[in-house]
Scaffold this active site. Structure first.
Site, short mmCIF file in Angstrom:
data_model
loop_
_atom_site.label_atom_id
_atom_site.label_comp_id
_atom_site.label_asym_id
_atom_site.label_seq_id
_atom_site.Cartn_x
_atom_site.Cartn_y
_atom_site.Cartn_z
CB CYS A 20 -0.90 -0.06 1.23
SG CYS A 20 -1.24 1.48 2.05
CD GLU A 21 -0.40 5.28 -3.89
OE1 GLU A 21 -1.14 6.27 -3.97
OE2 GLU A 21 0.16 4.77 -4.87
CG HIS A 22 -2.44 5.55 1.19
ND1 HIS A 22 -3.58 4.89 0.79
CD2 HIS A 22 -2.27 6.56 0.31
CE1 HIS A 22 -4.08 5.49 -0.28
NE2 HIS A 22 -3.30 6.51 -0.59
CG HIS A 23 -0.72 3.08 6.06
ND1 HIS A 23 -1.91 2.95 5.39
CD2 HIS A 23 -0.90 4.06 6.98
CE1 HIS A 23 -2.79 3.80 5.88
NE2 HIS A 23 -2.21 4.50 6.84
CD GLN A 32 -8.02 -4.35 -4.00
OE1 GLN A 32 -7.66 -4.44 -2.83
NE2 GLN A 32 -9.09 -4.96 -4.46
CG HIS A 49 -5.87 -3.50 1.56
ND1 HIS A 49 -5.14 -2.67 0.74
CD2 HIS A 49 -6.78 -4.12 0.76
CE1 HIS A 49 -5.59 -2.79 -0.50
NE2 HIS A 49 -6.59 -3.66 -0.51
CB CYS A 76 -2.84 -0.20 5.74
SG CYS A 76 -3.99 -0.31 4.36
#
Length: 184
Positions: free
Chosen positions: A75-78, A116, A144, A146
Site C-alpha cells: 500500500c502506498e499510504h502506509h 488496489q 490490506h 493497513c
C-alpha cells in the site's frame, strides 16, 4: 539503491529505540533492503520485457479467463502489504497472450507502491495494450494489512475492485458471463 535502503532501515531501527548492532538485528538492514528491492522490482520492468513476444496469432474469439492469480503488493499510504488474487478475462481479437504472461503482468504492477484501484486499472490496460482485445475484465480481491494491523484493526475485511474495458463495459451479457465464470 541497496546501500540507501540499508541505511534507511538502520535509521528506522535506531529511531524506534533499538540497537542495529544487536545480534538479532545485525543483518536486518541488509536483508530488509534486499526484500524491498524485490518487492519493488516492478518499477524496473517494462511490459515489453515481461511479455517477451509471447503474443500469438489466433482465431479464438471467445472469452479467455485466467483466474486466482495470487498477488502481493505494498500500500502506498502506509507501505504495508496487501495480498489477494486477481481474475483476468479478455476477448481475443486475432491474438492471444501466453498464459504465464498474465501472472507476470500482475506481478509487475503489484511490485510497486500501489493502491488496489490503480493496480486493477493498470492490469486491465496492460492486457488490452498487449493483446488488442475487444474487451478486458479484471477483478482484484485483497486483504490490506493497513486495515488489519493498525487503524480500525478489522481482520476479516477485504476489498474487491473491478475494471471493465471494451465489450466487458459495453455488453452486460459479456460482463455477466465473466462474473459467473469466476464464481465457478
Amino acid at each position: 539503491m541497496h546501500n540507501e535502503l540499508k541505511q534507511g532501515y538502520e535509521n528506522i531501527i535506531t529511531a524506534v529505540g533499538e540497537d542495529p548492532n544487536r545480534e538479532g538485528l545485525l543483518d536486518t538492514p541488509k536483508r530488509a533492503a534486499k526484500a524491498m528491492e524485490y518487492l519493488t522490482q516492478g518499477y524496473r520492468q517494462t511490459l515489453e520485457e515481461i511479455t517477451n513476444n509471447a503474443v500469438f496469432t489466433s482465431d479464438a474469439d471467445d472469452m479467455v479467463l485466467v483466474q486466482d492469480i495470487e498477488l502481493y503488493s505494498m500500500c502506498e499510504h502506509h507501505l504495508l502489504p496487501f495480498t489477494g488474487r486477481c481474475h483476468i478475462a479478455y476477448i481475443p481479437n486475432g491474438k492471444v497472450l501466453g498464459l504465464s504472461k498474465f501472472a507476470r503482468i500482475v506481478d509487475m504492477f503489484a511490485r510497486r507502491f500501489q493502491i488496489q484501484e490503480q493496480l486493477t486499472h493498470q492490469i486491465a490496460k496492460a492486457v488490452e495494450e498487449v493483446t488488442g482485445a475487444t474487451g478486458v475484465g479484471v477483478i482484484v480481491e485483497a486483504k490490506h494489512m493497513c486495515m488489519m494491523m493498525r487503524g480500525v484493526e478489522k481482520q476479516n475485511s477485504s476489498m474487491r475492485t473491478s475494471v471493465m474495458l471494451g465489450n466487458f463495459r459495453a455488453d452486460p451479457k459479456t460482463r455477466n458471463e465473466f462474473l459467473q465464470l469466476i464464481k465457478g
